[in-house]
Design a protein around this motif. Structure first.
Motif, PDB file in Angstrom:
ATOM      1  N   TYR A  60       0.832  -1.200   0.000  1.00  0.00           N
ATOM      2  CA  TYR A  60       0.000   0.000   0.000  1.00  0.00           C
ATOM      3  C   TYR A  60       0.868   1.253   0.000  1.00  0.00           C
ATOM      4  O   TYR A  60       1.810   1.369   0.786  1.00  0.00           O
ATOM      5  N   LEU A  61       0.520   2.160  -0.889  1.00  0.00           N
ATOM      6  CA  LEU A  61       1.195   3.444  -0.992  1.00  0.00           C
ATOM      7  C   LEU A  61       0.305   4.504  -0.341  1.00  0.00           C
ATOM      8  O   LEU A  61      -0.767   4.826  -0.863  1.00  0.00           O
ATOM      9  N   PRO A  62       0.675   5.061   0.827  1.00  0.00           N
ATOM     10  CA  PRO A  62      -0.176   6.057   1.474  1.00  0.00           C
ATOM     11  C   PRO A  62      -0.122   7.407   0.753  1.00  0.00           C
ATOM     12  O   PRO A  62       0.943   7.840   0.301  1.00  0.00           O
ATOM     13  N   VAL A  63      -1.266   8.036   0.675  1.00  0.00           N
ATOM     14  CA  VAL A  63      -1.400   9.344   0.038  1.00  0.00           C
ATOM     15  C   VAL A  63      -2.141  10.257   1.012  1.00  0.00           C
ATOM     16  O   VAL A  63      -3.302   9.998   1.340  1.00  0.00           O
ATOM     17  N   ASP A  64      -1.480  11.306   1.475  1.00  0.00           N
ATOM     18  CA  ASP A  64      -2.104  12.259   2.395  1.00  0.00           C
ATOM     19  C   ASP A  64      -2.881  13.285   1.579  1.00  0.00           C
ATOM     20  O   ASP A  64      -2.296  14.146   0.909  1.00  0.00           O
ATOM     21  N   VAL A  65      -4.208  13.177   1.634  1.00  0.00           N
ATOM     22  CA  VAL A  65      -5.086  14.037   0.846  1.00  0.00           C
ATOM     23  C   VAL A  65      -5.576  15.193   1.723  1.00  0.00           C
ATOM     24  O   VAL A  65      -6.159  14.956   2.785  1.00  0.00           O
ATOM     25  N   PRO A  66      -5.335  16.439   1.322  1.00  0.00           N
ATOM     26  CA  PRO A  66      -5.776  17.573   2.133  1.00  0.00           C
ATOM     27  C   PRO A  66      -7.252  17.901   1.888  1.00  0.00           C
ATOM     28  O   PRO A  66      -7.923  17.266   1.070  1.00  0.00           O
ATOM     29  N   HIS A  67      -7.757  18.884   2.617  1.00  0.00           N
ATOM     30  CA  HIS A  67      -9.119  19.358   2.415  1.00  0.00           C
ATOM     31  C   HIS A  67      -9.231  20.086   1.079  1.00  0.00           C
ATOM     32  O   HIS A  67      -8.251  20.619   0.545  1.00  0.00           O
ATOM     33  N   GLY A  68     -10.422  20.126   0.549  1.00  0.00           N
ATOM     34  CA  GLY A  68     -10.695  20.907  -0.647  1.00  0.00           C
ATOM     35  C   GLY A  68     -10.394  20.219  -1.958  1.00  0.00           C
ATOM     36  O   GLY A  68     -10.362  20.863  -3.010  1.00  0.00           O
ATOM     37  N   VAL A  69     -10.181  18.894  -1.928  1.00  0.00           N
ATOM     38  CA  VAL A  69      -9.873  18.170  -3.166  1.00  0.00           C
ATOM     39  C   VAL A  69     -11.173  17.734  -3.830  1.00  0.00           C
ATOM     40  O   VAL A  69     -12.038  17.133  -3.190  1.00  0.00           O
ATOM     41  N   ARG A  70     -11.279  18.035  -5.109  1.00  0.00           N
ATOM     42  CA  ARG A  70     -12.461  17.633  -5.887  1.00  0.00           C
ATOM     43  C   ARG A  70     -12.252  16.288  -6.562  1.00  0.00           C
ATOM     44  O   ARG A  70     -13.185  15.500  -6.683  1.00  0.00           O
ATOM     45  N   GLU A  71     -11.031  16.028  -7.014  1.00  0.00           N
ATOM     46  CA  GLU A  71     -10.768  14.824  -7.813  1.00  0.00           C
ATOM     47  C   GLU A  71      -9.392  14.289  -7.500  1.00  0.00           C
ATOM     48  O   GLU A  71      -8.435  15.050  -7.323  1.00  0.00           O
ATOM     49  N   ILE A  72      -9.282  12.981  -7.441  1.00  0.00           N
ATOM     50  CA  ILE A  72      -7.992  12.315  -7.343  1.00  0.00           C
ATOM     51  C   ILE A  72      -7.817  11.450  -8.582  1.00  0.00           C
ATOM     52  O   ILE A  72      -8.731  10.713  -8.976  1.00  0.00           O
ATOM     53  N   ALA A  73      -6.658  11.592  -9.221  1.00  0.00           N
ATOM     54  CA  ALA A  73      -6.343  10.819 -10.425  1.00  0.00           C
ATOM     55  C   ALA A  73      -5.026  10.085 -10.196  1.00  0.00           C
ATOM     56  O   ALA A  73      -4.097  10.639  -9.595  1.00  0.00           O
ATOM     57  N   VAL A  74      -4.961   8.857 -10.668  1.00  0.00           N
ATOM     58  CA  VAL A  74      -3.793   8.002 -10.448  1.00  0.00           C
ATOM     59  C   VAL A  74      -3.368   7.399 -11.777  1.00  0.00           C
ATOM     60  O   VAL A  74      -4.212   6.941 -12.563  1.00  0.00           O
ATOM     61  N   ALA A  75      -2.073   7.417 -12.035  1.00  0.00           N
ATOM     62  CA  ALA A  75      -1.499   6.722 -13.188  1.00  0.00           C
ATOM     63  C   ALA A  75      -0.306   5.908 -12.693  1.00  0.00           C
ATOM     64  O   ALA A  75       0.389   6.320 -11.756  1.00  0.00           O
ATOM     65  N   TYR A  76      -0.077   4.766 -13.299  1.00  0.00           N
ATOM     66  CA  TYR A  76       1.074   3.973 -12.876  1.00  0.00           C
ATOM     67  C   TYR A  76       1.649   3.218 -14.060  1.00  0.00           C
ATOM     68  O   TYR A  76       1.005   3.030 -15.100  1.00  0.00           O
ATOM     69  N   ARG A  77       2.878   2.815 -13.889  1.00  0.00           N
ATOM     70  CA  ARG A  77       3.532   1.961 -14.871  1.00  0.00           C
ATOM     71  C   ARG A  77       4.598   1.143 -14.150  1.00  0.00           C
ATOM     72  O   ARG A  77       5.016   1.472 -13.031  1.00  0.00           O
ATOM     73  N   TYR A  78       5.020   0.054 -14.792  1.00  0.00           N
ATOM     74  CA  TYR A  78       6.068  -0.778 -14.216  1.00  0.00           C
ATOM     75  C   TYR A  78       6.856  -1.414 -15.346  1.00  0.00           C
ATOM     76  O   TYR A  78       6.393  -1.489 -16.498  1.00  0.00           O
ATOM     77  N   ASP A  79       8.062  -1.835 -15.046  1.00  0.00           N
ATOM     78  CA  ASP A  79       8.926  -2.372 -16.093  1.00  0.00           C
ATOM     79  C   ASP A  79       8.569  -3.818 -16.392  1.00  0.00           C
ATOM     80  O   ASP A  79       7.967  -4.526 -15.575  1.00  0.00           O
ATOM     81  N   LYS A  80       8.930  -4.239 -17.584  1.00  0.00           N
ATOM     82  CA  LYS A  80       8.685  -5.610 -18.027  1.00  0.00           C
ATOM     83  C   LYS A  80       9.963  -6.152 -18.666  1.00  0.00           C
ATOM     84  O   LYS A  80      10.059  -6.311 -19.882  1.00  0.00           O
ATOM     85  N   PRO A  81      10.964  -6.447 -17.845  1.00  0.00           N
ATOM     86  CA  PRO A  81      12.241  -6.920 -18.390  1.00  0.00           C
ATOM     87  C   PRO A  81      12.103  -8.315 -18.972  1.00  0.00           C
ATOM     88  O   PRO A  81      11.192  -9.071 -18.605  1.00  0.00           O
ATOM     89  N   PRO A  82      12.998  -8.676 -19.877  1.00  0.00           N
ATOM     90  CA  PRO A  82      12.966 -10.050 -20.418  1.00  0.00           C
ATOM     91  C   PRO A  82      13.278 -11.057 -19.325  1.00  0.00           C
ATOM     92  O   PRO A  82      14.054 -10.787 -18.397  1.00  0.00           O
ATOM     93  N   VAL A  83      12.618 -12.220 -19.438  1.00  0.00           N
ATOM     94  CA  VAL A  83      12.824 -13.280 -18.446  1.00  0.00           C
ATOM     95  C   VAL A  83      13.120 -14.580 -19.186  1.00  0.00           C
ATOM     96  O   VAL A  83      12.772 -14.738 -20.365  1.00  0.00           O
ATOM     97  N   PRO A  84      13.767 -15.529 -18.523  1.00  0.00           N
ATOM     98  CA  PRO A  84      14.039 -16.820 -19.165  1.00  0.00           C
ATOM     99  C   PRO A  84      12.742 -17.544 -19.516  1.00  0.00           C
ATOM    100  O   PRO A  84      11.695 -17.318 -18.907  1.00  0.00           O
ATOM    101  N   ASP A  85      12.824 -18.425 -20.504  1.00  0.00           N
ATOM    102  CA  ASP A  85      11.667 -19.234 -20.873  1.00  0.00           C
ATOM    103  C   ASP A  85      11.162 -19.993 -19.649  1.00  0.00           C
ATOM    104  O   ASP A  85      11.953 -20.542 -18.869  1.00  0.00           O
TER     105      ASP A  85
END
Length: 505
Positions: A60-85
């Motif tokens: 879990y990644l904690p996010v401290d959200v203050p007062h007055g927020v109308r919208e929260i948007a999240v984007a993520y990515r991760y690597d996909k290195p080559p792996v053995p068969d």
């Protein structure tokens, strides 16, 4: 993408861990940004990290959200290195919990998209499919990362959170489907209760699914998204006198998936546990408290995390046929038949069989297969009662119809899911009338196995009978199969029934 690949990519769950992640904190206010100075203020933070092989099922990644927020948007990515068969590469799912926390049971649950999306947003009046609209209250929110599989090199991730300030907006009151449709009184009703839309990893809208269900001749469907109830409010205007829509969830753990069929709208069932946690019974009871059935899905599917490891003691039925009939369904059918024998031997409760399409996208066929239920009316309670009692059979399409009964020497009779209570030597006759199955073969199956097999006429319509006694058959069920496509293997299923039990035990 093949349907089994979709299952593999969407499977995620398990025990949450304590692996520390970075924390994202935001100021109480932010200056206006962008080319429109009168627009809402916006803040953005990014955190990166690496999850090792053996990382907990959830972090879990904690996010401290203050007062007055109308919208929260999240984007993520991760690597996909080559792996053995033969080695799994990186796959990481994502969801979010609000300021109410991440405790089991989901009080703070606000949405899940698994690996189907790389970004999402939530605000009071709207949310990305798979997520629940509602206020963005101040407090510590948590981005849930689910490292489904991790490459030997580890999984490097990047999560970006954007907060937009402004008036909070108003959350619409959800409109959920009614629990009853007009129906035909006590009758056989056809349904598909394992379906996915854009609210999880499917590609079809609810409107498209409803249209396909009607085209397939279905009377009811159940919306069962992976680990979210976001679709429960998405069917407004799509139900009618001809189509009942039930709400549910596909609870997708790392040790198997379970269809929570017909649960109360909006009731979330948690999935963050494995068989070793001894928690499934508690969540099975939660499904029943919400009015639903506990149905293990595709128990022998070959994808990681898809096969069923929790045992069947807490189940109400079992999905023996999932999508186009294949080898894993054949294994499930055999396992289910073994359980019927155990019921005869030990007197334990027996599990009815059901079948669902698990359709996600084109060319998946809604209603392949479908469960045909004898119910007192077309309502949630009546359908679930019918399935729970075993008054059901499975067909590959609405083009197949059948009637199956067993009669005794004095006119005694029983139908699917019932018992014909006669003494052991009594002569009984099993009778199957079937239509819509050209080229198919019918088998009467008992606790001793396949006892009588005969082809249908070329038209696919006919009536077949077979005689036995309760001494020789503790139950009789029927399989209707297409011709075999491989040597020494039975043909694909066209229809199958739940058993009729014989004897007075």
């Amino acid at each position: 993408m093949e349907r089994r690949d979709v299952l593999r990519l969407s499977a995620a769950a398990g025990t949450a861990g304590t692996l520390p992640l970075g924390r994202l904190s935001f100021a109480e206010a932010a200056p206006a940004t962008g080319p429109h100075p009168d627009g809402p203020a916006e803040q953005q933070r990014t955190v990166t990290g690496r999850l090792p092989v053996g990382a907990p099922d959830f972090v879990y990644l904690p996010v401290d959200v203050p007062h007055g927020v109308r919208e929260i948007a999240v984007a993520y990515r991760y690597d996909k290195p080559p792996v053995p068969d033969g080695t799994a590469g990186n796959a990481c799912d994502i969801g979010i919990f609000d300021e109410r926390g991440t405790a089991p049971g989901g009080a703070g649950f606000r949405g899940w998209s698994g690996g189907a999306r790389t970004e999402f947003f939530l605000r009071a009046d709207d949310a990305t499919p798979g997520y629940l609209p509602g206020p963005v209250n101040a407090g510590t929110w948590h981005i849930a990362l689910g490292p489904y599989t991790v490459a030997p090199q580890g999984l490097a991730y990047e999560v970006t959170v954007t907060l937009r300030h402004g008036p909070p907006g108003t959350t619409p009151t959800p409109v959920h489907p009614p629990e009853r449709a007009r129906g035909r009184g006590r009758a056989w009703y056809r349904g598909d209760s394992h379906l996915h839309s854009v609210h999880s990893d499917g590609k079809r809208t609810p409107a498209r699914i409803a249209a396909l269900a009607r085209a397939a001749g279905l009377d009811f469907i159940t919306t069962t998204e992976h680990n979210t109830t976001a679709s429960h409010r998405a069917w407004e205007g799509l139900w009618g006198d001809d189509l009942l829509i039930l709400t549910g969830e596909e609870v997708t753990t790392r040790n198997g998936h379970v269809v929570a069929m017909g649960t109360d709208p909006g009731v979330f069932i948690d999935w963050r546990y494995r068989a070793r946690d001894h928690a499934f019974g508690r969540y099975a009871r939660a499904i029943r408290r919400a009015g639903g059935l506990v149905i293990p899905a595709h128990p022998h599917a070959p994808c990681v995390g898809c096969s069923w490891k929790f045992g069947l003691a807490d189940a109400d039925a079992v999905e023996v046929w999932n999508g186009p009939y294949g080898p894993d369904d054949e294994i499930t059918l055999a396992t289910w038949d073994d359980a019927l024998v155990a019921h005869v031997r030990d007197g334990a409760a027996w599990l009815p069989a059901v079948g669902h399409s698990d359709a996600h996208r084109d060319p998946d066929v809604v209603g392949l297969p479908q469960t045909v239920v004898l119910a007192d009316d077309l309502s949630r309670r009546a359908l679930l009662d019918g399935i729970r009692a075993g008054r059901a059979w499975i067909a590959e399409s609405a083009g197949i119809d059948l009637a199956f009964t067993v009669t005794g020497p004095r006119g005694e009779h029983a139908g699917i899911g019932e018992r014909l209570a006669l003494p052991g030597p009594a002569a009984v006759t099993a009778r199957l009338a079937v239509s819509g199955a050209p080229g198919c073969t019918v088998s009467f199956v008992t606790d001793q196995g396949r006892r009588h097999t005969a082809p249908l006429p070329p038209s696919g319509t006919g009536t077949l009978t077979w005689s036995t006694t309760p001494d020789n058959a503790a139950y009789i069920r029927v399989e209707v199969r297409h011709p075999s496509t491989a040597a020494d293997l039975p043909g694909p299923m066209a229809a199958l029934t739940n058993p009729i039990f014989l004897g007075r035990w």
